[in-house]
Design a protein around this motif. Sequence first.
Motif, PDB file in Angstrom:
ATOM      1  N   LEU A  45       5.151  -6.010  -7.143  1.00  0.00           N
ATOM      2  CA  LEU A  45       4.727  -4.837  -7.912  1.00  0.00           C
ATOM      3  C   LEU A  45       5.695  -4.502  -9.044  1.00  0.00           C
ATOM      4  O   LEU A  45       5.496  -3.525  -9.770  1.00  0.00           O
ATOM      5  N   ASP A  46       6.766  -5.298  -9.170  1.00  0.00           N
ATOM      6  CA  ASP A  46       7.790  -5.084 -10.203  1.00  0.00           C
ATOM      7  C   ASP A  46       8.452  -3.702 -10.059  1.00  0.00           C
ATOM      8  O   ASP A  46       8.743  -3.036 -11.060  1.00  0.00           O
ATOM      9  N   VAL A  47       8.679  -3.293  -8.814  1.00  0.00           N
ATOM     10  CA  VAL A  47       9.407  -2.053  -8.534  1.00  0.00           C
ATOM     11  C   VAL A  47      10.863  -2.417  -8.244  1.00  0.00           C
ATOM     12  O   VAL A  47      11.119  -3.328  -7.446  1.00  0.00           O
ATOM     13  N   GLU A  54       0.831  -1.208   0.000  1.00  0.00           N
ATOM     14  CA  GLU A  54       0.000   0.000   0.000  1.00  0.00           C
ATOM     15  C   GLU A  54       0.869   1.263   0.000  1.00  0.00           C
ATOM     16  O   GLU A  54       0.566   2.237  -0.690  1.00  0.00           O
ATOM     17  N   ALA A  55       1.960   1.234   0.791  1.00  0.00           N
ATOM     18  CA  ALA A  55       2.849   2.403   0.850  1.00  0.00           C
ATOM     19  C   ALA A  55       3.552   2.626  -0.483  1.00  0.00           C
ATOM     20  O   ALA A  55       3.674   3.769  -0.958  1.00  0.00           O
ATOM     21  N   ILE A  56       4.030   1.547  -1.105  1.00  0.00           N
ATOM     22  CA  ILE A  56       4.722   1.664  -2.392  1.00  0.00           C
ATOM     23  C   ILE A  56       3.774   2.185  -3.464  1.00  0.00           C
ATOM     24  O   ILE A  56       4.128   3.064  -4.272  1.00  0.00           O
ATOM     25  N   THR A  57       2.552   1.658  -3.477  1.00  0.00           N
ATOM     26  CA  THR A  57       1.560   2.063  -4.478  1.00  0.00           C
ATOM     27  C   THR A  57       1.118   3.499  -4.279  1.00  0.00           C
ATOM     28  O   THR A  57       0.930   4.254  -5.246  1.00  0.00           O
ATOM     29  N   ASP A 101       9.469   4.851  -7.528  1.00  0.00           N
ATOM     30  CA  ASP A 101      10.366   4.489  -8.629  1.00  0.00           C
ATOM     31  C   ASP A 101      11.331   3.390  -8.212  1.00  0.00           C
ATOM     32  O   ASP A 101      11.816   2.619  -9.048  1.00  0.00           O
ATOM     33  N   VAL A 102      11.654   3.349  -6.918  1.00  0.00           N
ATOM     34  CA  VAL A 102      12.652   2.423  -6.420  1.00  0.00           C
ATOM     35  C   VAL A 102      12.407   2.197  -4.929  1.00  0.00           C
ATOM     36  O   VAL A 102      11.901   3.091  -4.228  1.00  0.00           O
ATOM     37  N   ALA A 131       9.034  -5.243   2.655  1.00  0.00           N
ATOM     38  CA  ALA A 131       9.252  -4.241   1.602  1.00  0.00           C
ATOM     39  C   ALA A 131       9.792  -4.901   0.340  1.00  0.00           C
ATOM     40  O   ALA A 131       9.348  -4.601  -0.778  1.00  0.00           O
ATOM     41  N   TYR A 132      10.746  -5.818   0.506  1.00  0.00           N
ATOM     42  CA  TYR A 132      11.300  -6.514  -0.656  1.00  0.00           C
ATOM     43  C   TYR A 132      10.240  -7.383  -1.336  1.00  0.00           C
ATOM     44  O   TYR A 132      10.132  -7.412  -2.574  1.00  0.00           O
TER      45      TYR A 132
END
Length: 377
Positions: A116-118, A88-91, A96-97, A109-110
Amino acid sequence: MPKSILLAGGGTAGHVNPLLAVATAVRQKYPDAAITVLGTREGLEADLVPSRGFDMRFVPRVPMPRRPTPQWFALPSKLQSAVTAAREAITEIDADVVIGFGGYVSTPAYLAARKLDVPIVVQEQNARAGIANKLGARWAKAVTTTFESTALPSSQVTGLPLRAEISALISALENNPEQTRRAAAAELGLDPNRPILLVTGGSLGALRLNRTITQVAPELLEGGVQILHLTGKGKSEQVLEDLSSLDPIARADYHVLEYLVRMDLAYAVADLVVCRSGAGTVCELAALSLPAVFVPLPIGNGEQKLNAGPMVDAGGALIIDDSLFTENWVRSNVVPLVRDRATLGRMAIAARSVGKPYATARVLEVLEGVAGWSSND
């Protein structure tokens, strides 16, 4: 297009300090970037990250058992909750990274970034990598390490990102070492013209260091040495009791504090440091050309002894097992060394030879490459 980054790590200063160093560097170079830090409510990051002005997102703390225990049965559901929070935080910021610094929070996180292919960057502080970073390195676009001996695939040695105040101190010492020492000594109530021994076991303190140094205090003080002793939170009372029999005049040269927020001041005045050998401490001392006596933490997986290895091998530090750090050893080794300017000078040069004062900039370059950033965008 706005730049965005998620940084994951926490629990201890060893994870939080390099995370903050990189976050600060990103903010300085890319003021408009969205910077979010992923952490736990129980770790140091819960206080330190918001105090530096960075956005914080929390995930549940999920310890990874090293061997089968009853905790294994609860692990899948707890880990899934943490991965969901990380995703949710990444989205939310359209990262970008993702860069991880290890600790409980990095594993979810990993996992979330991979789904999510980040792109992932791993920064490993210790000579012996932890479980989370071993996992993250499998999928990472780049892996940066502090020490050459760290066994992670496709890694590159950058050194440890240093806190902004340590980087500032390095510059100040390069420009005017005498003025920097005198200013710091005035702040701490010390005489810059006399030898100064810094003793610190970190924020939690180290009982072995505290007791042994106080027992040898008379010999140190008789030799004209000033002692700045950071006992660790809640541990000053015993130290002060141990010093109660000292001559009052000599006692004035023994300065006791539980904790010092401005560690850069302590480093600026120290001629020799007696301390544990966490990665952050070792790297800061090497970058600052500060001779040390390392007493590695006697528990864990032995990483502290490995961390100290390069600086010890270069001649910039001594190392002694915790159980052997006795009154007699300190009398024979530390008492004469702190007054020996010639030897300390040679140790300082040796320490600097393995230091990496520009590690933060190097890690930032790696991040930029993985994220496809340019300051001209």
